[in-house]
Design a protein around this motif. Sequence first.
Motif, PDB file in Angstrom:
ATOM      1  N   GLY A  70       8.793  12.703   7.181  1.00 31.91           N
ATOM      2  CA  GLY A  70       8.903  11.584   8.212  1.00 31.91           C
ATOM      3  C   GLY A  70       7.881  10.596   7.564  1.00 31.91           C
ATOM      4  O   GLY A  70       8.149   9.250   7.751  1.00 31.91           O
ATOM      5  N   ALA A  71       6.749  10.799   7.270  1.00 34.43           N
ATOM      6  CA  ALA A  71       6.079   9.977   6.895  1.00 34.43           C
ATOM      7  C   ALA A  71       6.360   9.135   5.603  1.00 34.43           C
ATOM      8  O   ALA A  71       6.374   7.869   5.211  1.00 34.43           O
ATOM      9  CB  ALA A  71       4.498  10.326   6.404  1.00 34.43           C
ATOM     10  N   ARG A  73       9.722   8.735   4.894  1.00 34.11           N
ATOM     11  CA  ARG A  73      10.731   7.899   5.144  1.00 34.11           C
ATOM     12  C   ARG A  73      10.407   6.604   6.115  1.00 34.11           C
ATOM     13  O   ARG A  73      10.862   5.413   5.654  1.00 34.11           O
ATOM     14  CB  ARG A  73      11.757   8.487   6.277  1.00 34.11           C
ATOM     15  CG  ARG A  73      12.367   9.644   5.795  1.00 34.11           C
ATOM     16  CD  ARG A  73      13.197  10.263   6.723  1.00 34.11           C
ATOM     17  NE  ARG A  73      14.023  11.177   5.775  1.00 34.11           N
ATOM     18  CZ  ARG A  73      14.582  12.560   6.570  1.00 34.11           C
ATOM     19  NH1 ARG A  73      14.330  12.777   8.002  1.00 34.11           N
ATOM     20  NH2 ARG A  73      15.157  13.220   5.727  1.00 34.11           N
ATOM     21  N   ASP A  74       9.169   6.454   6.733  1.00 33.36           N
ATOM     22  CA  ASP A  74       8.396   5.495   7.318  1.00 33.36           C
ATOM     23  C   ASP A  74       7.888   4.485   6.172  1.00 33.36           C
ATOM     24  O   ASP A  74       8.055   3.227   6.325  1.00 33.36           O
ATOM     25  CB  ASP A  74       7.304   5.979   8.288  1.00 33.36           C
ATOM     26  CG  ASP A  74       7.968   6.787   9.573  1.00 33.36           C
ATOM     27  OD1 ASP A  74       8.977   6.528   9.937  1.00 33.36           O
ATOM     28  OD2 ASP A  74       7.047   7.262  10.471  1.00 33.36           O
ATOM     29  N   THR A  77      10.793   2.669   4.565  1.00 35.13           N
ATOM     30  CA  THR A  77      11.511   1.663   5.402  1.00 35.13           C
ATOM     31  C   THR A  77      10.234   0.427   5.270  1.00 35.13           C
ATOM     32  O   THR A  77      10.841  -0.779   5.230  1.00 35.13           O
ATOM     33  CB  THR A  77      11.639   2.160   6.714  1.00 35.13           C
ATOM     34  OG1 THR A  77      12.409   3.442   6.968  1.00 35.13           O
ATOM     35  CG2 THR A  77      12.103   1.207   7.781  1.00 35.13           C
ATOM     36  N   SER A  78       9.119   0.631   5.527  1.00 35.86           N
ATOM     37  CA  SER A  78       7.991  -0.483   5.478  1.00 35.86           C
ATOM     38  C   SER A  78       8.106  -1.216   4.143  1.00 35.86           C
ATOM     39  O   SER A  78       7.863  -2.259   4.110  1.00 35.86           O
ATOM     40  CB  SER A  78       6.732   0.080   6.031  1.00 35.86           C
ATOM     41  OG  SER A  78       6.576   1.229   6.153  1.00 35.86           O
TER      42      SER A  78
END
Length: 110
Positions: A70-71, A73-74, A77-78
């Motif tokens: 999840g980290a 993917r975040d 994205t950023s």
Amino acid sequence: MDEDEALARLIALAGTSAIGASGASGADAALLRAVVEEASELGARRALARLGLADAAARDDVADLRQLLGAWRDAKTSAWKAAVDWAVRGMLALLVVGLAVKLGLPGLLR
């Protein structure tokens, strides 16, 4: 009695009931369901053991991996958002420089 032994007994019981019965009954269906459930449970345990996820810490390991994914993917994205933001700012800066040159205002560039 472990899972292998329980499964072997259920299979033996299913074999003797299939030989003695002339048609399928509710008991045969329940026995077959029990065999399938035991076999699938045993197969799942073996698969987890082969993957190294059969110990008590496996749940925490999988939770940590999900959190890490999840980290990631975040962060991805950023990073894309930042790249697009910088590209838009660069294009706008070029547009302003182009307008200044086109309008003959070289003093604005300094």
